[in-house]
Design a protein around this motif. Sequence first.
Motif, PDB file in Angstrom:
ATOM      1  N   LYS A 213     -11.539 -20.188 -22.458  1.00  0.00           N
ATOM      2  CA  LYS A 213     -12.593 -19.818 -21.495  1.00  0.00           C
ATOM      3  C   LYS A 213     -12.383 -18.412 -20.942  1.00  0.00           C
ATOM      4  O   LYS A 213     -13.301 -17.807 -20.391  1.00  0.00           O
ATOM      5  CB  LYS A 213     -12.687 -20.836 -20.362  1.00  0.00           C
ATOM      6  CG  LYS A 213     -11.493 -20.882 -19.438  1.00  0.00           C
ATOM      7  CD  LYS A 213     -11.731 -21.864 -18.283  1.00  0.00           C
ATOM      8  CE  LYS A 213     -10.433 -22.049 -17.501  1.00  0.00           C
ATOM      9  NZ  LYS A 213     -10.503 -23.134 -16.537  1.00  0.00           N
ATOM     10  N   PHE A 216     -13.680 -14.122 -22.832  1.00  0.00           N
ATOM     11  CA  PHE A 216     -14.740 -13.167 -22.509  1.00  0.00           C
ATOM     12  C   PHE A 216     -14.397 -12.232 -21.355  1.00  0.00           C
ATOM     13  O   PHE A 216     -15.137 -11.300 -21.061  1.00  0.00           O
ATOM     14  CB  PHE A 216     -16.055 -13.908 -22.283  1.00  0.00           C
ATOM     15  CG  PHE A 216     -16.534 -14.507 -23.569  1.00  0.00           C
ATOM     16  CD1 PHE A 216     -17.321 -13.768 -24.419  1.00  0.00           C
ATOM     17  CD2 PHE A 216     -16.117 -15.766 -23.962  1.00  0.00           C
ATOM     18  CE1 PHE A 216     -17.706 -14.282 -25.632  1.00  0.00           C
ATOM     19  CE2 PHE A 216     -16.504 -16.284 -25.181  1.00  0.00           C
ATOM     20  CZ  PHE A 216     -17.300 -15.542 -26.019  1.00  0.00           C
ATOM     21  N   MET A 240     -22.639 -20.174 -31.058  1.00  0.00           N
ATOM     22  CA  MET A 240     -23.151 -20.235 -29.692  1.00  0.00           C
ATOM     23  C   MET A 240     -23.958 -18.981 -29.358  1.00  0.00           C
ATOM     24  O   MET A 240     -24.955 -19.063 -28.644  1.00  0.00           O
ATOM     25  CB  MET A 240     -21.994 -20.404 -28.708  1.00  0.00           C
ATOM     26  CG  MET A 240     -22.476 -20.667 -27.298  1.00  0.00           C
ATOM     27  SD  MET A 240     -21.192 -21.375 -26.256  1.00  0.00           S
ATOM     28  CE  MET A 240     -22.014 -21.280 -24.656  1.00  0.00           C
ATOM     29  N   MET A 244     -27.681 -19.140 -28.014  1.00  0.00           N
ATOM     30  CA  MET A 244     -28.072 -18.572 -26.722  1.00  0.00           C
ATOM     31  C   MET A 244     -29.226 -17.575 -26.889  1.00  0.00           C
ATOM     32  O   MET A 244     -30.188 -17.612 -26.125  1.00  0.00           O
ATOM     33  CB  MET A 244     -26.874 -17.885 -26.053  1.00  0.00           C
ATOM     34  CG  MET A 244     -25.752 -18.813 -25.658  1.00  0.00           C
ATOM     35  SD  MET A 244     -26.137 -20.057 -24.408  1.00  0.00           S
ATOM     36  CE  MET A 244     -25.965 -19.146 -22.892  1.00  0.00           C
ATOM     37  N   PHE A 272     -27.819  -5.421 -25.251  1.00  0.00           N
ATOM     38  CA  PHE A 272     -26.885  -6.529 -25.039  1.00  0.00           C
ATOM     39  C   PHE A 272     -26.564  -7.199 -26.379  1.00  0.00           C
ATOM     40  O   PHE A 272     -25.408  -7.467 -26.706  1.00  0.00           O
ATOM     41  CB  PHE A 272     -27.502  -7.527 -24.048  1.00  0.00           C
ATOM     42  CG  PHE A 272     -26.780  -8.850 -23.941  1.00  0.00           C
ATOM     43  CD1 PHE A 272     -25.390  -8.912 -23.950  1.00  0.00           C
ATOM     44  CD2 PHE A 272     -27.502 -10.034 -23.785  1.00  0.00           C
ATOM     45  CE1 PHE A 272     -24.735 -10.143 -23.829  1.00  0.00           C
ATOM     46  CE2 PHE A 272     -26.856 -11.253 -23.675  1.00  0.00           C
ATOM     47  CZ  PHE A 272     -25.472 -11.311 -23.700  1.00  0.00           C
TER      48      PHE A 272
ATOM     49  N   ILE B 237     -16.880 -23.012 -24.913  1.00  0.00           N
ATOM     50  CA  ILE B 237     -18.305 -23.198 -24.613  1.00  0.00           C
ATOM     51  C   ILE B 237     -18.556 -22.900 -23.134  1.00  0.00           C
ATOM     52  O   ILE B 237     -19.518 -22.209 -22.781  1.00  0.00           O
ATOM     53  CB  ILE B 237     -18.764 -24.624 -25.003  1.00  0.00           C
ATOM     54  CG1 ILE B 237     -18.692 -24.796 -26.527  1.00  0.00           C
ATOM     55  CG2 ILE B 237     -20.166 -24.916 -24.475  1.00  0.00           C
ATOM     56  CD1 ILE B 237     -18.975 -26.200 -27.026  1.00  0.00           C
ATOM     57  N   GLU B 238     -17.671 -23.382 -22.284  1.00  0.00           N
ATOM     58  CA  GLU B 238     -17.787 -23.156 -20.839  1.00  0.00           C
ATOM     59  C   GLU B 238     -17.709 -21.643 -20.530  1.00  0.00           C
ATOM     60  O   GLU B 238     -18.581 -21.089 -19.855  1.00  0.00           O
ATOM     61  CB  GLU B 238     -16.638 -23.903 -20.153  1.00  0.00           C
ATOM     62  CG  GLU B 238     -16.683 -23.876 -18.640  1.00  0.00           C
ATOM     63  CD  GLU B 238     -15.362 -24.384 -18.034  1.00  0.00           C
ATOM     64  OE1 GLU B 238     -14.679 -25.219 -18.665  1.00  0.00           O
ATOM     65  OE2 GLU B 238     -15.011 -23.912 -16.929  1.00  0.00           O
ATOM     66  N   GLY B 239     -16.675 -21.005 -21.081  1.00  0.00           N
ATOM     67  CA  GLY B 239     -16.456 -19.586 -20.797  1.00  0.00           C
ATOM     68  C   GLY B 239     -17.559 -18.712 -21.356  1.00  0.00           C
ATOM     69  O   GLY B 239     -18.036 -17.787 -20.702  1.00  0.00           O
ATOM     70  N   MET B 240     -18.006 -19.030 -22.575  1.00  0.00           N
ATOM     71  CA  MET B 240     -19.042 -18.211 -23.199  1.00  0.00           C
ATOM     72  C   MET B 240     -20.381 -18.425 -22.493  1.00  0.00           C
ATOM     73  O   MET B 240     -21.169 -17.483 -22.348  1.00  0.00           O
ATOM     74  CB  MET B 240     -19.151 -18.546 -24.689  1.00  0.00           C
ATOM     75  CG  MET B 240     -20.088 -17.607 -25.416  1.00  0.00           C
ATOM     76  SD  MET B 240     -19.815 -17.623 -27.188  1.00  0.00           S
ATOM     77  CE  MET B 240     -21.207 -16.628 -27.721  1.00  0.00           C
ATOM     78  N   GLY B 241     -20.631 -19.655 -22.053  1.00  0.00           N
ATOM     79  CA  GLY B 241     -21.848 -19.945 -21.293  1.00  0.00           C
ATOM     80  C   GLY B 241     -21.905 -19.065 -20.053  1.00  0.00           C
ATOM     81  O   GLY B 241     -22.910 -18.386 -19.803  1.00  0.00           O
ATOM     82  N   PHE B 243     -20.309 -16.280 -19.480  1.00  0.00           N
ATOM     83  CA  PHE B 243     -20.428 -14.877 -19.890  1.00  0.00           C
ATOM     84  C   PHE B 243     -21.870 -14.528 -20.253  1.00  0.00           C
ATOM     85  O   PHE B 243     -22.404 -13.494 -19.836  1.00  0.00           O
ATOM     86  CB  PHE B 243     -19.500 -14.617 -21.080  1.00  0.00           C
ATOM     87  CG  PHE B 243     -19.756 -13.316 -21.790  1.00  0.00           C
ATOM     88  CD1 PHE B 243     -19.298 -12.118 -21.266  1.00  0.00           C
ATOM     89  CD2 PHE B 243     -20.456 -13.284 -22.992  1.00  0.00           C
ATOM     90  CE1 PHE B 243     -19.536 -10.918 -21.919  1.00  0.00           C
ATOM     91  CE2 PHE B 243     -20.693 -12.093 -23.655  1.00  0.00           C
ATOM     92  CZ  PHE B 243     -20.230 -10.899 -23.117  1.00  0.00           C
ATOM     93  N   MET B 244     -22.513 -15.419 -21.018  1.00  0.00           N
ATOM     94  CA  MET B 244     -23.876 -15.127 -21.465  1.00  0.00           C
ATOM     95  C   MET B 244     -24.843 -15.095 -20.278  1.00  0.00           C
ATOM     96  O   MET B 244     -25.678 -14.201 -20.175  1.00  0.00           O
ATOM     97  CB  MET B 244     -24.336 -16.163 -22.497  1.00  0.00           C
ATOM     98  CG  MET B 244     -23.574 -16.155 -23.804  1.00  0.00           C
ATOM     99  SD  MET B 244     -23.703 -14.625 -24.782  1.00  0.00           S
ATOM    100  CE  MET B 244     -25.253 -14.875 -25.640  1.00  0.00           C
ATOM    101  N   PHE B 245     -24.716 -16.072 -19.378  1.00  0.00           N
ATOM    102  CA  PHE B 245     -25.631 -16.099 -18.231  1.00  0.00           C
ATOM    103  C   PHE B 245     -25.425 -14.877 -17.331  1.00  0.00           C
ATOM    104  O   PHE B 245     -26.375 -14.319 -16.801  1.00  0.00           O
ATOM    105  CB  PHE B 245     -25.471 -17.406 -17.450  1.00  0.00           C
ATOM    106  CG  PHE B 245     -26.154 -18.571 -18.130  1.00  0.00           C
ATOM    107  CD1 PHE B 245     -27.538 -18.567 -18.302  1.00  0.00           C
ATOM    108  CD2 PHE B 245     -25.438 -19.657 -18.620  1.00  0.00           C
ATOM    109  CE1 PHE B 245     -28.187 -19.626 -18.938  1.00  0.00           C
ATOM    110  CE2 PHE B 245     -26.068 -20.711 -19.264  1.00  0.00           C
ATOM    111  CZ  PHE B 245     -27.451 -20.699 -19.426  1.00  0.00           C
ATOM    112  N   SER B 247     -24.329 -11.957 -18.383  1.00  0.00           N
ATOM    113  CA  SER B 247     -24.856 -10.800 -19.104  1.00  0.00           C
ATOM    114  C   SER B 247     -26.379 -10.737 -19.005  1.00  0.00           C
ATOM    115  O   SER B 247     -26.957  -9.655 -18.867  1.00  0.00           O
ATOM    116  CB  SER B 247     -24.453 -10.863 -20.580  1.00  0.00           C
ATOM    117  OG  SER B 247     -23.065 -10.935 -20.700  1.00  0.00           O
ATOM    118  N   ILE B 248     -27.016 -11.913 -19.079  1.00  0.00           N
ATOM    119  CA  ILE B 248     -28.484 -11.948 -18.970  1.00  0.00           C
ATOM    120  C   ILE B 248     -28.896 -11.463 -17.576  1.00  0.00           C
ATOM    121  O   ILE B 248     -29.855 -10.713 -17.421  1.00  0.00           O
ATOM    122  CB  ILE B 248     -29.023 -13.372 -19.244  1.00  0.00           C
ATOM    123  CG1 ILE B 248     -28.722 -13.782 -20.692  1.00  0.00           C
ATOM    124  CG2 ILE B 248     -30.522 -13.454 -18.976  1.00  0.00           C
ATOM    125  CD1 ILE B 248     -28.853 -15.264 -20.956  1.00  0.00           C
TER     126      ILE B 248
END
Lengths: 329, 329
Positions: A213, A216, A240, A244, A272, B237-241, B243-245, B247-248
Motif C-alpha cells: 500500500k 505509491f 487496476m 480506474m 495524469f 488495491i487499497e494503496g493504489m485506490g 493514490f488514484m482518487f 490524483s483525480i
Amino acid sequence: MKIAIDAMGGDYAPFEVVKGVCLACDEFDNVDYLLVGDQAKINDCLVQLNRELPKNVEILHTDVFVTMDDDPMLVMKGKENCSMRLGLEKLKQGEVDAFVSAGSTGALHTASTLIVRRIKGVRRSAIAAVIPLKKPMLILDSGANPEVNADILNQWAVVGSAYVNQMFSVESPRVGLLNNGTEEHKGTTVVQEAYQMLKNNENINFVGNIESKEIFNCPCDVLVTDGFTGNITVKLIEGMGKFMFKSIKNVLYTNIFTKISAICLKKPMMKFKKDFDASEYGGAPILGLLKPVVKAHGSSNAYEIRSTIKQAIQFHETGIIEKVANALK
Amino acid sequence: MKIAIDAMGGDYAPFEVVKGVCLACDEFDNVDYLLVGDQAKINDCLVQLNRELPKNVEILHTDVFVTMDDDPMLVMKGKENCSMRLGLEKLKQGEVDAFVSAGSTGALHTASTLIVRRIKGVRRSAIAAVIPLKKPMLILDSGANPEVNADILNQWAVVGSAYVNQMFSVESPRVGLLNNGTEEHKGTTVVQEAYQMLKNNENINFVGNIESKEIFNCPCDVLVTDGFTGNITVKLIEGMGKFMFKSIKNVLYTNIFTKISAICLKKPMMKFKKDFDASEYGGAPILGLLKPVVKAHGSSNAYEIRSTIKQAIQFHETGIIEKVANALK
C-alpha cells in the motif's frame, strides 16, 4: 556501438519494430543497428513507410521466429535459427553491444541466460520492471523466478541499485524489500532471511520492508521481491490502472454536464495518464547478465521500440554491468 | 441471538464502537449485544451520544485491552483479561453466537484460533477480505498465513465457497487460484500442486488460474492464495485506490475550468468511490473456525462497526460453519 533488434518479436512485428528502428536511426544516428528477421517482410515494411533502409541499419535474414505460445526452450532446441536466438548469439560473440526484443518474455529470459550467461556471482537473472511514479521505481524480479532464496534477493538488490544509479541518476538508491508488514519478523522464511542479509549488506542503501500500500508514496528506488509476488504486483498495477481509467471515463459520460466537464479535463487528465505510463521508461531490462538485454513490451508501438532502443544504448554506455561485476567480485 | 463486541479494539475505540453498537441496536433490535470493555469509558461514550444503555446491551467490564503494537500472543499469556480474550471465551462457551473486533488482526487471528478452535479437517484458519467489484470477490488468505501448502489452499476453496454462497447468495461460486500466469504449469511448486487439487475437487467450481491484472474483470467469486501474496494484493488495491482518487482530485484542481467541472462530477464521482468501498461489505471474517469471528477494519467508524455486526449476525444465521463442517467430514 551496435544494437541488435529482434524484428519478428511483439504483437505488431515486424511493422512497428521496423518503424521504431527507423525512428531510433533518425534520433541516434551515431549508432549502428542490426535488424534480425525476415528480409522480405522488413523490405515490405520499409515500402509501407516509404523509406529506404537507413545506412546504419544492417539486416540479418531469417524466416524463423518464436511465437508467444512457443515453449521457451524452443529457442535453444527446435528453432535454433529464430530471430531471437541469432540476435543473442551476435551479442554473445561481441558483434553487437545490446539486444532488444518484444517477443516472448519466457523465451527471451531463458535464451539470454543460457546464451549470454550471467555475471559471475549472480545466481539468477531477473526481469526488472519500472513502476511509473513521481520517481520511477524498479521492481525485480517481475516474473522470471517464482521461487528464490534470500541470497538471490540480496544479489538483486546490488544489481538493481547499480541499474537505477546509472540509468535514473539516483545517488544512493534506496532498496526496499516487498513484505506483508514493516516489522523485521514479517513475511515468509525466505523474506525474513533476506531482510537480515540486506540489512548487513554494505554495498546497498537498505530502507527496510515495504508494504504494497506504500508503493505509491515512493518509499524506495529499488523494490526487491520474488518473481511470483513481483509479477502479481506489476500486473495488478497494470490491471487496476486500466480499470480506474475506464471507470473515470464512465463517470465523465454520465450526463450532458459531465460530458462538458470532460472537455475541460481532457488536458490534465491526459497528463495524469501519461505520467502513469510505464512505456515512457522503455522496456524491462534483464539484469544479472554479462551483456545488456532489454525486453520491450509485447504490445509495443514504434515509439516504444524507439524508447527501448534508447534504453539499451544507455544500458551499454553506462557500463553498469562492469560495475556490478566488480561489486560482486 | 447474542453478539459480543470488543469495545476497546480499533483506532477510534471505544467511542465509534459504542456508537456503532447503538446503531445496530436500533436497526437489529431482535438481537442481544455484549459489549466487552471498560464500563466507565463506555458510559462516557453513552453520555457523549446522549443516550441510555439500550435494553438489549449488556456490558462485560474489563480495563485491560490489547494494542496494535502488542505481541499477538499477549492475549493468551500476559493480558488474559483483555476485552478480546473475554469476548472470545464467551463465544467458546456458547454464551454469545459471534464475536466482532476492530483490534489487532494478528492478535484476533491467533487468539480466535487457539480459543474458538478450527473446524475439524481445516488445517489453518484464514482471514478473508472482500474486494469490492461489480460482484464482491472474496480473497483468502489476506495475511494470516504467509506460508501454506496445497492442501490448505484446497480447504480454503471449500470454506470460501460456502461463505460466498450463503453471504452473497452466489449459487455455485467460481473459485480462482491467484497465479503469475493462466497456464497449468505456472507458479511456485505449492501453487502448481494446489492447481491439481482444486481441479480434482468436486465440491467446488474451479475456474483455473487468475492473473492479478484480471481481478477487476470479476473472473471469480473466491480467490485463493497464500497470506503473503493475499496481503500484498489487498493492500496494493487499497494503496493504489487512494493514490488514484488523490490524483483525480489534483486533476480537478488544475484550473478554474476543471474546478467548475468538479462540481458537475461530484455526484457520479462519489458513487464511483462508494462502489469501490470495501467497508460496505463489513469486515473480514476469519474462516475455518468453529464459531463466527469477524475482524472490523482498524479505522472503522460507527457505521462500519454496525455493518460488521450485521455481517456477524448473518454469518451466524446462515449456518455456514455447520455446512462447511459437513462438507469436510
